[in-house]
Scaffold this active site. Sequence first.
Site, PDB file in Angstrom:
ATOM      1  N   SER A 187       0.841  -1.189   0.000  1.00 52.05           N
ATOM      2  CA  SER A 187       0.000   0.000   0.000  1.00 52.05           C
ATOM      3  C   SER A 187       0.884   1.250   0.000  1.00 52.05           C
ATOM      4  O   SER A 187       1.690   1.418  -0.910  1.00 52.05           O
ATOM      5  CB  SER A 187      -0.967  -0.043   1.187  1.00 52.05           C
ATOM      6  OG  SER A 187      -2.001   0.892   1.032  1.00 52.05           O
ATOM      7  N   GLU A 241      -9.080  -4.982  -4.799  1.00 50.57           N
ATOM      8  CA  GLU A 241      -8.455  -4.003  -3.917  1.00 50.57           C
ATOM      9  C   GLU A 241      -9.486  -3.144  -3.192  1.00 50.57           C
ATOM     10  O   GLU A 241      -9.415  -2.943  -1.983  1.00 50.57           O
ATOM     11  CB  GLU A 241      -7.517  -3.094  -4.722  1.00 50.57           C
ATOM     12  CG  GLU A 241      -6.285  -3.775  -5.299  1.00 50.57           C
ATOM     13  CD  GLU A 241      -5.173  -3.954  -4.289  1.00 50.57           C
ATOM     14  OE1 GLU A 241      -5.360  -3.585  -3.115  1.00 50.57           O
ATOM     15  OE2 GLU A 241      -4.100  -4.461  -4.680  1.00 50.57           O
ATOM     16  N   HIS A 247      -7.845  -5.523  -0.531  1.00 48.90           N
ATOM     17  CA  HIS A 247      -6.631  -4.811  -0.132  1.00 48.90           C
ATOM     18  C   HIS A 247      -6.195  -5.247   1.261  1.00 48.90           C
ATOM     19  O   HIS A 247      -7.011  -5.363   2.181  1.00 48.90           O
ATOM     20  CB  HIS A 247      -6.899  -3.308  -0.141  1.00 48.90           C
ATOM     21  CG  HIS A 247      -5.689  -2.461   0.070  1.00 48.90           C
ATOM     22  ND1 HIS A 247      -4.713  -2.306  -0.882  1.00 48.90           N
ATOM     23  CD2 HIS A 247      -5.301  -1.707   1.134  1.00 48.90           C
ATOM     24  CE1 HIS A 247      -3.776  -1.497  -0.420  1.00 48.90           C
ATOM     25  NE2 HIS A 247      -4.106  -1.120   0.802  1.00 48.90           N
TER      26      HIS A 247
END
Length: 527
Positions: free
Chosen positions: A210, A338, A434
């Site tokens: 990330s 995600e 995610h």
Amino acid sequence: MTAAESEPGSNASGPSGPSGPSGPPGTRPPVVRTAGGTVRGGREAGVAVFRGIPYAEPPVGALRFAAPQPARAWSGVREALAFGPPPPQGGHFGMDALARDAVGDNWLTVNVWSPDPGPGAALPVLVWIQGGAYVIGMSGLPEYDGGRLARHGVVVVTFNYRVGLEGFGQFEGAPANRGLLDQVAALTWVRDNIRAFGGDPGRVTVFGQSAGGGSVAALLAMKCASGLFRRAVAQSAQGTYFAPELAADIAGACAAELGLRPTAADLSDTDPRLLAAAGDAVSATMSRWAPRWGPPAHRTIPVAPVVDGDVLTRTPWQALAGGAARDIELLVGHTRDEQRLFTAIDGLLGEVDEEQAASALDVFAPGPDGARRYRDAFPTAGPDELYELVHSDWLFRMPTLRLAEAHSAAGGRAHVYELTWSAPGMGGALGACHGLDVPLVLGNLDRGQPALLIGDAPSPEAADLSGLMRSAWTSFAADGEPGWPAYDTGRRLVQLFDARPAVAAYPEERSRGIWESHAFPALPLIG
């Protein structure tokens, strides 16, 4: 009085000396001499662990908003058993409370897990950069424990770096990208000290997820990071990089919350917790700034690395396309779904209407006809799917893939993966969302917030997939070979991590085609 003796909580010791307490070999606390002084750690499940070793001076007082300065040396033996205090945090997920309860301001510390501490081991080194949208993040969270990964025969390093306005606020009189400069300082410490912990300074791999993946991408483009690592892994790299004007405008709004100007001189005496709270206050109302700040306001992204012309002279895609870091071996990838986690957090899972989907396409799809291209490429997709696709592609999936494509086109070597295994948490509603890769790669399936994605009792399937991913990451760190072919723009072969892993053509071809000509520029100030 030495720095270690004068610092609260440093636990520097004298009489026991470097040899430490007596005991059979393998049971004695491990002791290592670093460039700054001697540290004594502990042992956990056969791995030597050292926590809270300073790599830079506390960035407070005269060093507030400055580039990191080398940590002062200490005498005696410094106990390295506890994580250092985290830097000031935003209020997301209660992280501000964790930082507020910590003692001390020595925010810039490293932690080391080594299966064989000693200068002769020469093991591969994996240096983890945690994510958190650049506003939160601390290395002491249980999900970032490096022990399981280290048991694959590598040395694992984690560290704190400044986040939020402390690390990325664009203030007059302060260097930009202080959080990135902290990362360079930590990697410099690794280069200078890791051999003593059993690591090979010539085989350092930096990996992050990330905002940590976005940091890895930035490091590839930064001249001051050149030579500090041999390989890099960018997991779900956050694709936001700000133009200086945008970063300065947002910083000005944050400072105005405190009645101050966005200058280092005005803000240097402000309690860091108040500055973090000011950033939270602006984040809570960012949507009203959308006409001026554009997509970051729609996604509540108040800070990001700044393409300032000094620390970061180009975006990562520009730098890699131009041949920067061509000699660095690269591993990149993303999860399939995600956006799903964020949609769930916002309470919109299964609730996105046509108006919300249309707005997301208008804001985030590339080019003047991006919305139409999404609808043409996905003719059966409803509002939920279109909303998820364009958010996933804009922030994580396409920026990450483009790193590999730019690197490969310039003569570098890149391997690509996609995590397609659906998280069992929440009845499987989150898909391959995610953050799912974090517990799988680090092996911490039963601890910390990401464990919520795995479920209360990790299944054999989850354990097997985690073992496969850990083996791939550590093999890549050892010799640059994760176990599948390098990516090229002909076959576009990638590793799919699922219950039945496979090597196949990149599965998000329709999205790739939509974004193929997008340049991913630094995000500008609109008006």
